[in-house]
Scaffold this motif. Structure first.
Motif, short mmCIF file in Angstrom:
data_model
loop_
_atom_site.label_atom_id
_atom_site.label_comp_id
_atom_site.label_asym_id
_atom_site.label_seq_id
_atom_site.Cartn_x
_atom_site.Cartn_y
_atom_site.Cartn_z
N THR A 51 -36.69 1.47 -17.00
CA THR A 51 -37.40 0.54 -16.13
C THR A 51 -36.60 0.36 -14.96
O THR A 51 -35.39 0.08 -14.89
N ILE A 52 -37.20 0.24 -13.70
CA ILE A 52 -36.66 0.18 -12.20
C ILE A 52 -35.73 -1.42 -12.53
O ILE A 52 -36.45 -2.56 -12.96
N GLY A 53 -34.53 -1.47 -12.38
CA GLY A 53 -33.96 -2.68 -12.36
C GLY A 53 -32.89 -2.43 -13.63
O GLY A 53 -31.95 -3.61 -13.77
N ASP A 54 -33.07 -1.84 -14.63
CA ASP A 54 -32.31 -1.57 -15.79
C ASP A 54 -30.79 -1.40 -15.08
O ASP A 54 -30.65 -0.37 -14.27
N ILE A 55 -29.70 -1.75 -15.55
CA ILE A 55 -28.49 -1.60 -15.00
C ILE A 55 -27.97 -0.09 -15.37
O ILE A 55 -27.08 0.44 -14.50
N GLU A 56 -28.38 0.42 -16.41
CA GLU A 56 -27.89 1.90 -16.78
C GLU A 56 -28.47 2.96 -16.11
O GLU A 56 -28.09 3.99 -15.83
N GLY A 57 -29.56 2.48 -15.37
CA GLY A 57 -30.48 3.27 -14.46
C GLY A 57 -29.98 3.35 -13.16
O GLY A 57 -30.38 4.40 -12.31
N MET A 58 -29.30 2.67 -12.63
CA MET A 58 -28.77 2.30 -11.05
C MET A 58 -27.98 3.50 -10.73
O MET A 58 -28.47 3.90 -9.39
N PHE A 69 -28.53 6.65 -11.14
CA PHE A 69 -29.78 7.63 -10.88
C PHE A 69 -30.55 7.36 -9.57
O PHE A 69 -31.01 7.98 -8.85
N VAL A 70 -30.87 5.97 -9.55
CA VAL A 70 -31.77 5.70 -8.82
C VAL A 70 -30.92 5.76 -7.23
O VAL A 70 -31.62 6.24 -6.00
N GLU A 71 -29.65 5.38 -7.31
CA GLU A 71 -28.91 5.51 -5.90
C GLU A 71 -28.86 7.04 -5.70
O GLU A 71 -29.01 7.61 -4.54
N ALA A 72 -28.71 8.00 -6.72
CA ALA A 72 -28.44 9.39 -6.55
C ALA A 72 -29.96 9.87 -5.64
O ALA A 72 -29.83 10.63 -4.97
N PHE A 73 -31.01 9.34 -6.33
CA PHE A 73 -32.28 9.88 -5.65
C PHE A 73 -32.59 9.27 -4.23
O PHE A 73 -33.22 9.79 -3.47
N ILE A 88 -20.44 10.75 -9.49
CA ILE A 88 -21.48 10.70 -10.25
C ILE A 88 -23.01 10.98 -9.78
O ILE A 88 -23.63 11.69 -10.22
N THR A 89 -23.11 10.36 -8.58
CA THR A 89 -24.44 10.64 -8.05
C THR A 89 -24.44 11.95 -7.35
O THR A 89 -25.67 12.47 -7.39
N ASP A 90 -23.69 12.58 -6.69
CA ASP A 90 -23.46 14.05 -6.51
C ASP A 90 -23.72 14.76 -7.58
O ASP A 90 -24.44 15.83 -7.59
N ALA A 91 -23.09 14.50 -8.82
CA ALA A 91 -23.39 15.57 -9.76
C ALA A 91 -25.00 15.49 -10.46
O ALA A 91 -25.24 16.51 -10.83
N VAL A 92 -25.59 14.32 -10.49
CA VAL A 92 -27.00 14.23 -10.44
C VAL A 92 -27.72 15.15 -9.70
O VAL A 92 -28.46 15.69 -10.07
N GLN A 93 -27.41 14.84 -8.38
CA GLN A 93 -28.40 15.76 -7.34
C GLN A 93 -27.87 17.25 -7.54
O GLN A 93 -28.84 18.07 -7.54
N ILE A 149 -35.00 12.61 -17.07
CA ILE A 149 -33.68 11.71 -17.06
C ILE A 149 -33.79 10.52 -18.02
O ILE A 149 -34.59 9.72 -18.16
N ASP A 150 -32.77 10.63 -19.11
CA ASP A 150 -32.54 9.45 -20.04
C ASP A 150 -31.14 8.66 -19.76
O ASP A 150 -30.18 9.45 -19.72
N PRO A 151 -31.48 7.37 -19.24
CA PRO A 151 -30.19 6.78 -18.86
C PRO A 151 -29.09 6.51 -19.89
O PRO A 151 -28.15 5.57 -19.82
#
Length: 526
Positions: free
Chosen positions: A150-157, A159-163, A117-122, A39-41
């Motif tokens: 890196t954890i904390g990057d705004i663009e990755g949020m 995906f983190v929520e999805a997982f 968005i989070t559902d689409a990732v899952q 996964i690339d944010p």
């Protein structure tokens, strides 16, 4: 299906891809079927339009996907073939959701990051994890997922929520989070610091994910007291804090043996992205696989084609793929040197095209011969735009993915290196190709086009007569090279560079097919 999510903290480039690949290899060596997702944010749809200095090389898959180089690690380590949908980007996810919204799939509801968005990732992860990647076409049992950044990057949020949600959907016994972190050791104190890892894990837990395993990277072996401190403040058992020695973890990369090799083969890679070795990651790996197969240690010299200076002691020349006019004159000089000095040479993609240009200028006396990429008005366009090339768009407009190349003669070095097969299938990534209307002039002077596409219109392989090894390929064979199955064109270059090519080719063709085992390549047998 079981899922392993690999996250990273403190800094980017911490080695999540190698950790993910290594974990997958260990599991596969236990008899499990493993697949991988990266996964690339970033918002780019794919990696195809990146400068190599941004993210390293663009890795090409069989289906034509232009993806992050970490998927190359997955394929090499696990010896599997992945697909473009194994690389997820923010751009792909948002494009997918926006297309559904335009089609009315959300029935007029407000489309939001959560839940759409989070559902689409899952959904993407669950669907792609089931796709077979082995020859037996069986569904994988484990999916290793690397979350870039890196954890904390705004663009990755998102995906983190999805997982965070996904760990409950998959059920906790089927979900594992491995967190890769840095333990720095400042020169001022010489003390290994755990605070960055503590902060990283705290941020991860604050977002709803708790690591099952913490992999620590450090310049020196981590002391037991440091492991215990990480354990105490990161809410894991001491045995859940581990230090991985990269390079020895996988059974495929037998670098212990490699480091003991005494014979050295020096190859000059002449390119314009030499300041960052990741720009040629697969090329380096293909050379390394071949060197190990013939019991030599690789001495790879990166030579900037804009400041060409060929050193003495070079065994062979490699000119890899690339785009743009910068550095082409230096590459042409290197090719000319290899041709006239009878030095083994391999040209890949642009490297093959420039070999044709060099031959036209210096052997056919077509002084203005060029590629239309560099001079659209040249009187001798020996390399031209592909018929389907659309210059108005950059992304995904090239000839991409696995295509068949048919050998037109039995008297071909590369055909013998491929085990005397009548055709090969390799991956492509190019917009320009040799002009088929001019090939007869080259053939008359000894530059043979020994491999064509299935229609006979595209020139895929060149070989020069009366030369120990002067080969060019339009495809990128480095993408399919494996530690136990080195790429034949690269293997041929190193065999020629070490003076063992003729002896190797005199063996039974069946024993040197692409499916060869590691032991069958030992130079001690010929």
């Amino acid at each position: 299906m079981k899922y392993i999510l690999v996250t990273g903290g403190v800094i980017s480039g911490i080695g999540k891809g190698i950790i993910a690949s290594s974990i997958g290899t260990i599991l596969k060596s236990c008899g499990l079927r493993v697949t991988a997702i990266k996964i690339d944010p970033y918002i780019n749809i794919d990696a195809g339009t990146f400068s190599p200095y941004e993210h390293g090389e663009v890795f090409v898959l069989n289906d034509g996907g232009e993806v992050d180089l970490d998927l190359g690690n997955y394929e090499r380590f696990l010896d599997i073939n992945l697909y473009k949908d194994n690389n997820i980007t923010t751009g792909k996810i948002y494009q997918h959701v926006i297309n559904k919204e335009r089609h009315g799939d959300y029935l007029g509801k407000t489309v939001q990051v959560v839940p759409h968005i989070t559902d689409a990732v899952q959904e993407w992860v669950m669907n792609q994890a089931k796709v077979p990647v082995d020859d037996d076409r069986k569904e994988p049992q484990i999916c290793v997922i690397e979350l870039g950044g890196t954890i904390g990057d705004i663009e990755g949020m998102p995906f983190v929520e999805a997982f965070r949600q996904f760990q409950f959907k998959a059920k906790r016994e089927n979900f594992c989070n491995i967190h890769v972190s840095l333990v720095p050791q400042p020169n001022a104190t010489g003390e290994q610091k755990t605070k960055p890892t503590q902060n990283s894990v705290r941020a991860l837990r604050g977002l709803g994910l708790s690591p099952d395993l913490i992999v620590c990277r450090s310049a020196k072996p981590i002391e037991m007291a440091v492991k215990e401190k990480i354990s105490m403040f990161c809410h894991v058992e001491p045995e859940q804090v581990t230090i991985v020695k990269i390079g020895v973890i996988t059974r495929y990369l037998v670098f212990v043996r490699y480091e003991r090799l005494l014979k050295v083969c020096s190859i000059a890679l002449v390119g314009k992205y030499t300041k960052l070795s990741d720009c040629y990651a697969s090329v380096f790996k293909a050379l390394e696989h071949s060197a190990l197969a013939i019991n030599h240690k690789l001495d790879l010299m990166y030579i900037d084609s804009t400041e060409l200076e060929l050193a003495s002691g070079i065994f062979g020349i490699l000119v890899p793929g690339g785009f743009g006019i910068r550095g082409t004159e230096g590459k042409l000089q290197a090719i000319s040197w290899a041709r006239t000095k009878k030095k083994p040479f391999l040209g890949v993609c642009l490297g093959m095209q420039l070999a044709v240009v060099e031959f036209a200028r210096n052997c056919l006396n077509w002084k203005d011969a060029n590629s239309t990429e560099f001079d659209p008005d040249t009187k001798n366009p020996v390399v031209i735009d592909m018929p389907e090339h659309n210059p108005g768009d950059m992304g995904g407009t090239m000839r991409l993915g696995k295509r068949r190349t048919v050998f037109k003669t039995q008297n071909s070095i590369l055909r013998k290196l491929y085990g005397d097969e009548t055709f090969v299938e390799e991956r492509h990534r190019h917009r320009y190709e040799v002009n088929p209307e001019l090939t007869h002039s080259f053939e008359e002077k000894g530059l043979k086009f020994v491999g064509h596409d299935t229609e006979g219109n595209r020139m895929e392989i060149i070989e020069l007569e009366n030369h120990p090894y002067f080969v060019g390929v339009q495809f990128h064979p480095e993408f399919s090279s494996r530690p136990m199955k080195p790429s034949p064109p690269y293997l041929g270059l190193l065999l020629a560079a070490t003076g063992t090519l003729n002896a190797y080719l005199q063996r039974d063709p069946g024993s040197i097919s692409q499916n060869q085992g590691f032991r069958s390549l030992s130079t001690r047998q010929f």
